[in-house]
Scaffold this active site. Sequence first.
Site, short mmCIF file in Angstrom:
data_model
loop_
_atom_site.label_atom_id
_atom_site.label_comp_id
_atom_site.label_asym_id
_atom_site.label_seq_id
_atom_site.Cartn_x
_atom_site.Cartn_y
_atom_site.Cartn_z
N SER A 3 -22.09 3.35 -0.92
CA SER A 3 -21.95 4.05 0.42
C SER A 3 -23.07 4.86 0.37
O SER A 3 -23.36 5.38 1.74
CB SER A 3 -20.74 4.66 0.46
OG SER A 3 -20.60 5.67 -0.37
N LEU A 47 -18.61 -1.69 0.99
CA LEU A 47 -19.38 -0.69 0.51
C LEU A 47 -19.03 -0.51 -0.88
O LEU A 47 -19.22 0.60 -1.58
CB LEU A 47 -19.01 0.45 1.35
CG LEU A 47 -19.54 0.79 2.69
CD1 LEU A 47 -19.15 2.11 3.41
CD2 LEU A 47 -20.88 0.39 2.81
N GLY A 48 -18.47 -1.79 -1.55
CA GLY A 48 -18.23 -1.44 -3.05
C GLY A 48 -16.97 -0.31 -3.27
O GLY A 48 -17.33 0.30 -4.40
N ARG A 49 -16.32 -0.16 -2.62
CA ARG A 49 -15.26 1.29 -2.82
C ARG A 49 -16.12 2.36 -2.82
O ARG A 49 -15.57 3.40 -3.61
CB ARG A 49 -14.43 0.75 -4.04
CG ARG A 49 -13.60 -0.47 -3.94
CD ARG A 49 -12.92 -0.82 -5.40
NE ARG A 49 -12.16 -2.00 -5.19
CZ ARG A 49 -12.55 -3.24 -5.15
NH1 ARG A 49 -14.09 -3.43 -5.48
NH2 ARG A 49 -11.91 -4.30 -4.98
N GLY A 50 -17.05 2.49 -2.13
CA GLY A 50 -17.85 3.62 -1.97
C GLY A 50 -19.00 3.89 -2.79
O GLY A 50 -19.90 4.43 -2.70
N TYR A 54 0.88 -0.99 -0.05
CA TYR A 54 -0.19 0.12 0.07
C TYR A 54 0.67 1.21 0.07
O TYR A 54 1.50 1.61 0.98
CB TYR A 54 -0.83 0.01 1.30
CG TYR A 54 -1.91 -1.16 1.25
CD1 TYR A 54 -2.33 -1.84 0.13
CD2 TYR A 54 -2.88 -1.16 2.40
CE1 TYR A 54 -3.51 -2.62 0.12
CE2 TYR A 54 -3.70 -2.27 2.35
CZ TYR A 54 -4.27 -2.84 1.22
OH TYR A 54 -5.10 -3.82 1.28
#
Length: 331
Positions: A212, A206-209, A56
């Site tokens: 959300s 959250l599905g990468r936002g 990362y």
Amino acid sequence: MQKRTLGSTGPAVSTLGLGAMSMSGAYGEADRAESIATVHAALDAGVTLIDTADFYAMGHNELLLAEALRGRDRDGYRLSVKFGMLRGPGPEFGGYDGRPAAVKNFLAHSLTRLGTDHVDIYRPARLDPDVPVEETVGAVKELIDAGYVRHLGLSEVDAQTVRRAHAVHPVADLQIEYSLISRAVEAEVLPTLRELGIGLTAYGVLGRGLISGHWSAGHRAAPGDARAASPRFSGENVEHNLALVEALRQVADAKGRTVAQLAIAWVVAQGADIVPLVGARTRDRLAEALPAAELSLSADDLAEIEKAVPSGAARGDRYPSAFMRDLGVGN
């Protein structure tokens, strides 16, 4: 916050974990001070599982966490670390390395960056196609025997690979994407985990936002935001997917909850052996997510959610095509 145990051999951790990837630029620029404050807020709220990876931002995330965790009781949290994904100094991707010597080398660097003498769960980020998983897992087992690692984890592998790894050393948990719009694990992987007594840490809840409730039509990813290349956020796909979110919003509104809280609570409700990772990079997003751990969903609630977002309803792959082939399961 209540706790859950990762499988039959893993540690007890909080019902929700904190995923730290977004604090190191994956979704655009992040504020360092706010990221550290978010880690502190999570710990203070009872979150005990923190997930990171050595790749990362090539060590940035581990160094950030070392700063955030300095002075905290090391027995008060669990560090989950992924390894093996290779990068160059630029944006290029270099494949995977699961060779035993490389595994030990990766951990030596992670321990130094994190400022700790052990990690609690150590896992290959993806399966190295050139190295039998038994060899990679065998190296982690040696690190466990030496006291540098407490538990073995896996990430994004299929059921057969889980069985092969588990035969070498007990696997505490599989980390894999699982959400209302990513449910491929339900067919074969999740039943295998339950048969073997292995937990699941769910990322992308959250599905990468996307689900959300904060992503809107016409919104564009900021510079450096990996979602710009995501099929689910592109063109007609995102319009279709946001329509699912609006259907989910109606269910959430009826319960007096936010879309994000309902989406996270749905994952929590799928079993006590599942721990959702919340990728919050601000205290506001964290504060919104935390109540989902205690949100009880009835059978009628789950039916309404299923009606709003049926399994397989999302359009677009969860990763760009170049990365889909490295996954143990699909969407």
